[in-house]
Design an enzyme around this catalytic site. Structure first.
Site, PDB file in Angstrom:
ATOM      1  N   SER A 151       0.829  -1.200   0.000  1.00 35.15           N
ATOM      2  CA  SER A 151       0.000   0.000   0.000  1.00 35.15           C
ATOM      3  C   SER A 151       0.876   1.268   0.000  1.00 35.15           C
ATOM      4  O   SER A 151       1.670   1.461  -0.913  1.00 35.15           O
ATOM      5  CB  SER A 151      -0.967  -0.036   1.183  1.00 35.15           C
ATOM      6  N   ASP A 285      -9.857  -5.077  -4.699  1.00 39.90           N
ATOM      7  CA  ASP A 285      -9.347  -3.964  -3.878  1.00 39.90           C
ATOM      8  C   ASP A 285     -10.275  -2.762  -4.017  1.00 39.90           C
ATOM      9  O   ASP A 285     -10.403  -2.188  -5.103  1.00 39.90           O
ATOM     10  CB  ASP A 285      -7.923  -3.610  -4.333  1.00 39.90           C
ATOM     11  N   HIS A 318      -7.747  -5.267  -0.498  1.00 40.64           N
ATOM     12  CA  HIS A 318      -6.562  -4.426  -0.376  1.00 40.64           C
ATOM     13  C   HIS A 318      -5.508  -5.008   0.560  1.00 40.64           C
ATOM     14  O   HIS A 318      -4.332  -5.091   0.209  1.00 40.64           O
ATOM     15  CB  HIS A 318      -6.979  -3.036   0.116  1.00 40.64           C
TER      16      HIS A 318
END
Length: 375
Positions: A151, A285, A318
């Protein structure tokens, strides 16, 4: 008002997600604090948040004592939306990689509001330099190092790789890196990207020293991310605050590759200097569109990178490969990382020899938590 209400709803869902998975989180945390193989809070610099955690498997201890060669190394950079990240978020990954005989250096960095993107990148630059200079003392092999980020960590670490590769080529070709990178906030050759625009020499690592790079769920195009957040009624004001002068493009790896400064200087040579890069993303995601990884991989190849590809998996969210997946007994990240360090055949053998990762909690509760998870 609508944006604030959406954020409140998202925060409540995140709190419920954390509550549902509290028992396995506590187990991971307990191991993090009690496992003697984990060296927590080792300083790599005098500034705030300039710490690493080092996960030392038994094989690394044997190497440190001279009984075997150094072990492969993973430098891990956590996510956390540039705001709530902490090196401890790498605990599940670090603990599992120790099972595989891999030494892990989890690098911390300043979060907003302590710093903006340039400060975070500068912290990582120093942390990487420290890692390359010191892993041998902990039983690691500095010639076999992989970098991975998730991320926000994927965004920052990939941006740093691009900056360092261009800076190194500019240094070799005696090109002014400030002009090449498009402005006064860019790195000088071999230097961290400082928030005040001044070059601070950093030694101890080169892009050439990196065996491979794995980015997981990375937002490589902040303008795309801002549009996505706006479409979800989450707003992009906070995203703009982490970037100096709100310049999202300036802090985006994909825009850096496509900038006139990159193309007009030594960009193609810098791209060839990059290690093999794998950009992993879940198709489900909701936080960062998987097209971010696909577009960045395409941009890397167009720029001249020798090996860059996206791996988009269906039905993965995610943070699923770093949180819910390991709790279910899944080893996505291990299978992604080992081939870079060991080669495909040895990685397969090493993985098959590992004790099977056991589920940490009932599957139905983990599935419920995944449905509640807002990100």
């Amino acid at each position: 008002v609508r944006c604030g209400a959406v954020w409140l709803f998202m925060s409540l869902r995140l709190a419920l997600f954390s509550l549902l998975l509290l028992p396995p989180f506590l187990r991971v945390g307990l191991r993090y604090f009690r496992d003697p193989r984990v060296l927590r809070g080792v300083r790599f610099g005098p500034g705030p948040r300039q710490y690493v955690d080092i996960y030392c498997p038994a094989e690394a201890v044997a190497a440190r004592e001279g009984h075997r060669p150094g072990v492969p190394v993973v430098i891990a950079v956590m996510g956390g939306a540039w705001i709530i990240g902490h090196r401890a978020w790498n605990a599940q990954l670090g603990q599992r990689l120790m099972d595989a005989g891999i030494l892990v250096v989890a690098v911390d960095y300043r979060n907003f509001p302590l710093g903006q993107v340039p400060d975070m990148v500068a912290d990582l630059d120093k942390g990487f330099a420290w890692a390359f200079a010191h892993v041998a003392a902990y039983g690691g092999d500095p010639s076999n190092v992989l970098i991975t980020g998730q991320s926000a960590g994927a965004h920052l670490s990939s941006l740093l790789l691009l900056q360092r590769s261009l800076a190194e080529v500019c240094e070799e070709e005696a090109v002014d890196p400030e002009a090449a990178q498009g402005g006064p906030r860019a790195s000088a050759p071999g230097a961290a990207w400082q928030s005040n625009g001044e070059a601070e020499p950093v030694v101890g690592w080169s892009v050439r020293d990196v065996r491979g790079y794995v980015g997981v769920s990375g937002p490589y195009d902040l303008n795309l991310l801002a549009s996505h957040l706006e479409a979800r009624h989450l707003g992009s004001a906070l995203l703009k605050q982490i970037c100096p002068e709100g310049d999202l493009a300036r802090c985006s790896p994909i825009a850096f590759l496509q900038s006139s400064g990159w193309k007009a200087s030594s960009g193609e040579a810098a791209a060839r200097l990059l290690p093999p890069m794998l950009l992993f993303h879940g198709e489900a995601d909701k936080t960062v569109p998987s097209s971010s990884s696909e577009a960045f991989a395409e941009a890397l190849r167009a720029a001249g990178a020798k090996d860059a590809k996206a791996d988009v998996r269906p039905a993965l969210a995610h943070a699923e490969v770093i949180i819910e997946g390991p709790m279910r007994g899944e080893d996505h990240q291990i299978q992604l990382l080992l081939p870079f360090l060991l080669g495909n055949d040895d990685a397969r053998s090493r993985f098959e020899a590992l004790p099977r990762l056991k589920p940490m909690f009932p599957h139905w509760i983990i599935a419920l938590a995944s449905r509640v998870m807002p990100f």
